[in-house]
Enzyme design. Structure first.
Site, short mmCIF file in Angstrom:
data_model
loop_
_atom_site.label_atom_id
_atom_site.label_comp_id
_atom_site.label_asym_id
_atom_site.label_seq_id
_atom_site.Cartn_x
_atom_site.Cartn_y
_atom_site.Cartn_z
N GLU A 14 39.40 44.18 29.84
CA GLU A 14 39.15 42.91 29.17
C GLU A 14 38.97 41.78 30.19
O GLU A 14 39.58 41.78 31.25
CB GLU A 14 40.31 42.56 28.25
CG GLU A 14 40.45 43.45 27.03
CD GLU A 14 41.64 43.02 26.19
OE1 GLU A 14 41.47 42.14 25.32
OE2 GLU A 14 42.74 43.56 26.42
N ALA A 235 45.64 38.12 36.98
CA ALA A 235 45.52 39.48 36.46
C ALA A 235 46.21 39.55 35.12
O ALA A 235 47.01 38.68 34.76
CB ALA A 235 46.13 40.49 37.43
N LYS A 236 45.91 40.61 34.39
CA LYS A 236 46.49 40.74 33.05
C LYS A 236 48.01 40.83 33.08
O LYS A 236 48.68 40.44 32.13
CB LYS A 236 45.90 41.96 32.35
CG LYS A 236 46.17 41.96 30.85
CD LYS A 236 45.42 43.04 30.11
CE LYS A 236 45.73 42.97 28.61
NZ LYS A 236 45.06 44.04 27.85
N ARG A 237 48.56 41.29 34.19
CA ARG A 237 50.02 41.38 34.29
C ARG A 237 50.68 40.00 34.32
O ARG A 237 51.89 39.89 34.25
CB ARG A 237 50.40 42.18 35.54
CG ARG A 237 50.18 41.44 36.85
CD ARG A 237 50.47 42.30 38.05
NE ARG A 237 49.49 43.36 38.19
CZ ARG A 237 49.48 44.24 39.20
NH1 ARG A 237 50.39 44.16 40.14
NH2 ARG A 237 48.54 45.17 39.27
N ASP A 238 49.86 38.94 34.44
CA ASP A 238 50.40 37.59 34.48
C ASP A 238 50.70 37.04 33.09
O ASP A 238 50.96 35.85 32.95
CB ASP A 238 49.43 36.66 35.22
CG ASP A 238 49.36 36.97 36.70
OD1 ASP A 238 50.44 37.11 37.32
OD2 ASP A 238 48.26 37.09 37.24
#
Length: 310
Positions: A14, A235-238
């Site tokens: 995404e 990043a998506k982990r954020d």
């Protein structure tokens, strides 16, 4: 062919707000100069099932529109093969059998960055090449006649970067990014490239390759990235950084678009309404620190990830 700008995401997952911000900027640059705006999916590598549809949906949701159909790199291999054939015919390619580890461990030329190709396979004799073919398949590298090249960037000014014997086709047969992007931009009539400034160091290689193929070099604008609170690429982990996650946190696509526009010093609203206010010279030059979801106290943590389309 009418001039054009473009956005070229890799369908590996995404899009997050960093990708969307770059796409909005590319759209504003193109539309404000009367250019067409094209969409190209760079799916030669790292494609994830369903990611392309998700990305195109999210781009449309924040108001990014494009002209014509979507172009995919996996449909353009004959163009890449022809470019390599032309370079090989001019004596500008050679086979390389080095592994990534061998390149990293080899002595580098003075002032060359870590990982720049040291020319190990450049002057192999026919017998050596024949023997190495029995060990592993070969990549195809450019036989560069320069060690550096200079480009002009609308935001960074004059920029000179290293040019080594970079890969044109990997040893698994996949065309390398530096060749594909040059060929694609020329074939599509793209004369304006707006992308993240993490890609600025690779731009001299691409401009040099364009000169060898007698291809006009586009106008470049490398825009700042979006980073987390630790200064790492978003990043998506954020946390909530994709449209889907932000929607779950109560922010619709229009609000996300307006937050991005605010970070650029632009008024809210549909993108066509923003065009009269768009001034490239007034754009921020520093990375934008993603504040998290407004009103929830959600900040960002650590992590890294691609922040721009190419």
């Amino acid at each position: 062919m009418t001039s054009a700008g473009r956005f070229a995401p890799s369908p590996s997952g995404e899009l997050h707000v960093g990708n969307l911000r770059t796409a909005i900027l590319a759209w504003l640059f193109a539309r404000s100069t009367g250019r067409r705006f094209l969409m190209r999916v760079e799916d030669l590598d790292r494609a994830r099932a369903g990611a392309e549809a998700e990305q195109l949906r999210d781009l449309a949701a924040v108001g990014v529109t494009w002209d014509g159909g979507v172009v995919r790199q996996t449909e353009r291999e004959p163009l890449y093969a022809e470019a390599i054939r032309r370079l090989a015919g001019a004596g500008l390619t050679y086979e390389c059998f080095c592994t990534r580890r061998e390149i990293q461990e080899a002595p580098s030329a003075p002032h060359a960055p870590q990982g720049a190709y040291p020319g190990t396979c450049r002057n192999l004799d026919p017998a050596e090449r024949e023997f190495k073919r029995t060990i592993r398949p070969a990549a195809v590298r450019l036989r560069s006649a320069v060690t550096g090249w200079t480009v002009e960037d609308l935001l960074h000014g004059t920029y000179t970067g290293v040019v080594d014997d970079f890969v044109l086709r990997r040893n698994d047969g996949v065309t390398a990014y530096n060749l594909a992007v040059v060929v694609d931009d020329a074939a599509q009539g793209i004369d304006q490239v707006v992308r993240g400034d993490d890609l600025l160091p690779s731009t001299p290689r691409q401009a040099y390759l364009a000169s060898l193929l007698n291809i006009p070099v586009p106008e470049y604008a490398h825009v700042p990235l979006v980073v987390n609170s630790d200064g790492a690429r978003l990043a998506k982990r954020d946390g909530a950084v994709t449209l889907a996650d932000l929607a779950d946190a109560g922010l619709d696509a229009g609000r996300v678009r307006d937050i991005i526009l605010e970070s650029l010093g632009l008024p809210p609203g549909p993108l066509p309404r923003v065009l009269p206010s768009f001034d490239p010279s007034a754009l921020p030059r520093e990375p934008w620190v993603w504040p998290g979801v407004p009103g929830t106290g959600t900040g960002t943590g650590t992590g890294a990830g691609a922040a721009t389309g190419a």
